[in-house]
Scaffold this motif. Structure first.
Motif, mmCIF file in Angstrom:
data_model
loop_
_atom_site.group_PDB
_atom_site.id
_atom_site.type_symbol
_atom_site.label_atom_id
_atom_site.label_comp_id
_atom_site.label_asym_id
_atom_site.label_seq_id
_atom_site.Cartn_x
_atom_site.Cartn_y
_atom_site.Cartn_z
ATOM 1 N N ILE A 13 40.470 35.846 35.984
ATOM 2 C CA ILE A 13 41.429 36.852 36.430
ATOM 3 C C ILE A 13 42.813 36.215 36.403
ATOM 4 O O ILE A 13 43.036 35.178 37.023
ATOM 5 C CB ILE A 13 41.118 37.346 37.855
ATOM 6 N N THR A 15 46.571 37.045 37.508
ATOM 7 C CA THR A 15 47.351 37.973 38.327
ATOM 8 C C THR A 15 48.821 37.620 38.198
ATOM 9 O O THR A 15 49.209 36.465 38.393
ATOM 10 C CB THR A 15 46.910 37.908 39.800
ATOM 11 N N ASN A 17 52.748 38.445 39.460
ATOM 12 C CA ASN A 17 53.473 38.950 40.625
ATOM 13 C C ASN A 17 54.959 39.018 40.304
ATOM 14 O O ASN A 17 55.534 38.066 39.773
ATOM 15 C CB ASN A 17 53.269 38.018 41.819
ATOM 16 N N TYR A 44 42.597 45.631 32.746
ATOM 17 C CA TYR A 44 43.735 45.412 33.627
ATOM 18 C C TYR A 44 43.744 46.446 34.736
ATOM 19 O O TYR A 44 43.186 47.513 34.605
ATOM 20 C CB TYR A 44 45.057 45.452 32.855
ATOM 21 N N SER A 47 47.350 45.738 41.176
ATOM 22 C CA SER A 47 46.849 45.091 42.391
ATOM 23 C C SER A 47 47.754 45.390 43.572
ATOM 24 O O SER A 47 47.598 44.812 44.627
ATOM 25 C CB SER A 47 46.774 43.572 42.174
ATOM 26 N N SER A 53 46.705 42.650 37.640
ATOM 27 C CA SER A 53 45.693 41.669 37.258
ATOM 28 C C SER A 53 45.063 42.008 35.918
ATOM 29 O O SER A 53 44.899 43.182 35.577
ATOM 30 C CB SER A 53 44.583 41.594 38.308
ATOM 31 N N LEU A 120 38.756 39.918 44.499
ATOM 32 C CA LEU A 120 39.199 41.169 43.901
ATOM 33 C C LEU A 120 38.326 42.303 44.426
ATOM 34 O O LEU A 120 37.125 42.117 44.616
ATOM 35 C CB LEU A 120 39.036 41.055 42.374
#
Length: 161
Positions: A13, A15, A17, A44, A47, A53, A120
């Motif tokens: 995964i 992720t 931000n 995808y 999140s 993610s 997750l």
């Protein structure tokens, strides 16, 4: 309440931000361009308003994770890029999930009490399945805990390990 449990091991995964990412289509476009360049079959999901993610089978990434992470960091003006490796996805199926949100909470609470770290959670409001991402080392324990501790229907419950 639960009518099925299934899962698969060996996912990664990634992720990303970025503050107010949901409003930054330019950044999302850059991220998707990087992902597309590596020709990896990612799923995808948002999140949150500040995070997104990408999930892929470890075998599909074929050793490209480091290069993908570097490209995202260097080309996309992100606040951070995080990698979770050796993740298993465990799906719980129940007709009750869309009707009774407490079912998901009960499962999360039970996993937390078992000291299984959840990486997750995926659930859509009308969906009948709830997917948890856990460490590969917790895969069998997660399935067993859900199987043994959540009210199951009288129908034969199928468990895939």
């Amino acid at each position: 309440m639960v009518t099925g449990i299934a899962g698969k091991k060996d996912y990664v995964i990634i992720t990303i931000n970025k503050y107010q990412l949901s409003k930054r289509l330019d950044i999302l476009s850059q991220v998707f361009a990087v992902i597309q360049r590596f020709d990896v079959a990612f799923d995808y999901l948002p999140s949150g308003t500040d995070a997104f993610s990408f999930i892929a089978r470890r075998g599909d990434v074929k050793g490209q994770v480091g290069a993908i992470m570097d490209a995202l960091r260097n080309e996309c003006d992100l606040d951070s890029v995080e990698l979770a490796k050796d993740i298993s996805l465990v799906a719980v199926v129940s007709d009750e999930l869309g009707k009774r949100p407490a079912v998901a909470g009960k499962i999360l609470d039970m996993l937390d009490n078992s000291q299984i770290k959840i990486q997750l959670v995926i659930q859509q409001s009308s969906d009948i399945k709830l997917v948890f991402g856990v460490a590969n080392q917790d895969y069998e324990k997660t399935i067993e805990k859900i199987y043994r501790n959540v009210n199951v229907t009288e129908k034969k419950l199928r468990m895939a390990i």
